[in-house]
Design an enzyme around this catalytic site. Structure first.
Site, PDB file in Angstrom:
ATOM      1  N   SER A   1       0.810  -1.275  -0.018  1.00  0.00           N
ATOM      2  CA  SER A   1       0.064   0.018  -0.013  1.00  0.00           C
ATOM      3  C   SER A   1       0.908   1.210  -0.123  1.00  0.00           C
ATOM      4  O   SER A   1       1.723   1.368  -0.785  1.00  0.00           O
ATOM      5  CB  SER A   1      -0.736  -0.082   1.189  1.00  0.00           C
TER       6      SER A   1
ATOM      7  N   ASP B   1      -8.474  -6.717  -4.740  1.00  0.00           N
ATOM      8  CA  ASP B   1      -8.000  -5.382  -4.331  1.00  0.00           C
ATOM      9  C   ASP B   1      -8.545  -4.180  -5.255  1.00  0.00           C
ATOM     10  O   ASP B   1      -8.119  -4.120  -6.337  1.00  0.00           O
ATOM     11  CB  ASP B   1      -6.620  -5.165  -4.014  1.00  0.00           C
TER      12      ASP B   1
ATOM     13  N   HIS C   1      -7.806  -5.337  -0.385  1.00  0.00           N
ATOM     14  CA  HIS C   1      -6.635  -4.773  -0.353  1.00  0.00           C
ATOM     15  C   HIS C   1      -5.763  -5.154   0.856  1.00  0.00           C
ATOM     16  O   HIS C   1      -4.562  -5.319   0.973  1.00  0.00           O
ATOM     17  CB  HIS C   1      -6.895  -2.992  -0.040  1.00  0.00           C
TER      18      HIS C   1
END
Lengths: 377, 217
Positions: free
Chosen positions: A151, A315, A348
């Site tokens: 991320s 995601d 995610h």
């Protein structure tokens, strides 16, 4: 909601008192980088792995946080015998610039003893990376064996590879992208507005009022948390199951509400609202191609690093197509790229969870790189 | 996203005894220390061989995600992608050799794939099953139905091998597009190089698989 400020904890750190110039032009008079290390640096100083944490992560990768007491956020990935094997690699993780776990950020004190608060200058992902570079140099490491992160951590990995191409052997951006999409910025803005709308925010001077904008920050966390999960995962975990039977307006009706509220309320006990604003801005601002004449390949021109790009099928915050665009840019730069999409319904957040295919991929990629770099023989 | 969620066609896989030979023959054509891209790298055995025995910088592209994950987890640099969509991104001359084994007949645009291979690589190595083999000809002639052999084993309505060609077809395309055939050979069912390998006409009848090394004129 009146909550005490975050618990004060001693964080291992290094201070650089010679001033730190930010992308925005402001100079921080001093820079503190809080960090943790695991494993042993080898004699050649060649086995160092930098782990970059995500938006609300911290440096306590593989050990309990002194603030929450909860176990490290990536113990499945970093540790003895884990994919990032601390018996083999020297693992470093630093709290990002702008964070609230001991590195310089809005919660830090200025030289005159007052808190930075909302006066803290805007920082960029590159500023965060430059601060990490100072730490890495302080530790006597010229070249990292690998930089790994998911991320926002993955954004830092890309920035590392672009800004310091000769200072890393391998780069592993996970569930990341070369820029924050309009949709991602939009979700962040909902969170920021929730914080601003909380009366306890006091224009960012909540410390002076002995309070924190807990409601606003909790709502920000709840909105963001939805983006970390997939619809399938929410349906699987909660479905439409009710909490305590009947219809209610003010209590939790559905289990998913209760779950989100729990996420919100625990978050405000460990995170500073101004840090949240600062870091979400840094993520939103990130656009690696824009920094290189709108040509993402130019950001990696001539790179000799080995890349392993990982995405997760469900995601939707950093979808596979963003990773694929990144891979194509790396191909245009003739970089050495491995690229896998891990099939999962966990969204995610999958990069933080038990995903055996992901862990095998990461372990194998690092082992292959270690063989080529001549580490651990 | 769309292109990866497409059902992935399965190209013809040669039987194991031939596969190793096929890869060994390809490896023999590649000089030590070369930069190599293996398109359709499968389980990664060719790139691993080239790295370990020839010190090559060998990378793979593979369409089957499970194979990609296995390869990367094995320490091999492999990315998910395919011949039709992912070659255009590489810069000119990025590789010394670009390999496409057993896949040409299954790509959407074989001519464009070849063009890209010789743009991004100095040399291209291509292998494919020969549709001119006598058994294929005989089956079509005698039964009037699409041939079904050990190599061409899927029915016409579900085969991923949408662009079959013969050795002569391939040679004609090379001539048309100005590619120099540096080396070529055909092998029979048992994977043996045969005496007719110097005669394209005979090879086109008796060769079950063909292997070419090309460069631009």
């Amino acid at each position: 909601m009146d909550l005490p400020d975050l618990p004060e904890a001693e964080h291992q750190n290094v201070r650089f008192a010679d001033g730190f110039v930010l992308d925005c032009g402001t100079t921080l008079p001093e820079l503190t980088v809080a960090y943790r290390t695991y494993g042993t640096l080898d004699a050649a100083r060649a086995n160092a792995v930098l782990v970059c944490h995500a938006l609300t992560g911290d440096q306590y990768v593989a050990e309990p946080s002194p603030v929450t007491g909860k176990e490290g956020w990536w113990t499945q990935v970093v540790g003895p015998g884990r994919p990032v094997d601390t018996d083999r690699y020297f693992v470093i993780c630093a709290n990002v610039l702008g964070g609230c776990m001991g590195s310089t950020g809005p919660r830090s004190l200025r030289p005159d003893g007052s808190r930075w608060g909302t006066d803290f200058p805007p920082v960029t992902i590159r500023d965060m990376v430059r601060a990490q570079k100072r730490l890495v140099e302080h530790l006597g490491i010229e070249r990292l064996f690998a930089v790994i992160g998911g991320s926002m951590g993955g954004m830092q990995v890309l920035e590392w590879a672009s800004t310091y191409p000769d200072a890393l052997f391998a780069a592993v951006p996970i569930a990341a992208a070369s820029h924050h999409s309009a949709q991602n910025i939009a979700f962040h803005e909902v969170g920021r507005q929730a914080i601003f709308a909380d009366p306890e925010y006091h224009g960012g001077r909540y410390h002076e009022h002995g309070t924190i904008p807990a409601r606003g920050l909790a709502v920000a966390r709840m909105a963001a948390h939805i983006t970390y999960l997939s619809e399938e995962a929410l349906a699987r975990k909660f479905g439409r199951r009710l909490q305590n039977g009947g219809l209610s307006i003010f209590g939790d009706m559905f289990q998913v509400e209760s779950y989100l509220r729990h996420q919100g309320s625990t978050f405000v006990r460990r995170f500073d609202a101004n840090s949240y604003l600062t870091i979400t801005r840094a993520m939103d601002y990130f656009d690696l191609a824009a920094d290189h004449g709108d040509d993402l390949a130019a950001a990696f021109a001539g790179t000799r690093a080995r890349f392993c790009v990982v995405s997760f099928s469900s995601d939707w915050l950093f979808p596979t197509r963003e990773s694929r665009a990144l891979v194509r840019a790396l191909n245009r730069a003739a970089a050495n790229v491995s690229f896998v999409e891990i099939p999962t319904d966990k969204g995610h957040d999958a990069f933080l969870l038990d995903e055996p295919d992901f862990h095998r991929t990461l372990a194998g990629f690092l082992a292959g790189c270690a063989e080529r770099a001549g580490i651990g023989r | 996203m769309n292109e990866i969620s497409r059902p992935t066609p399965e190209p013809i896989k040669f039987v194991a005894k031939n596969m190793r030979l096929d890869l060994r023959l390809i490896a023999e054509m590649i000089e030590p220390g070369s930069r190599v891209l293996d398109i359709g790298s499968g389980d990664g055995s060719l790139i691993e061989t080239l790295f370990r025995t020839k010190g090559c910088d060998a990378r793979g592209i593979e369409i089957d995600m499970a194979e990609v994950t296995r390869s990367v987890a094995h320490g091999l640099p492999v990315m998910h992608g395919d011949a039709d969509h992912d070659l255009a991104e590489y810069p000119d001359g990025a590789f010394d050799f670009v390999v496409l084994s057993r896949t040409l007949q299954a790509v959407e645009r074989p001519r464009e794939v070849l063009r890209q291979m010789l743009r991004i690589g100095t040399r291209a190595i291509v292998s494919f099953p020969n549709f001119g083999h006598w058994l294929v000809r005989w089956q079509l002639l005698s039964t009037g139905r699409m041939p079904m052999t050990s190599v061409w084993s899927r029915a016409w309505y579900e085969t991923p091998n949408i662009h079959p060609c013969t050795i002569r077809d391939f040679m004609a395309l090379c001539e048309q597009d100005g590619y120099v055939i540096e080396l070529w050979l055909a092998v029979d069912e048992a994977g043996q190089r045969s005496p007719w390998r110097r005669s394209p006409g005979l090879a086109n009848v008796f060769g079950e698989q063909a292997l070419f090394r090309l460069r631009k004129a």
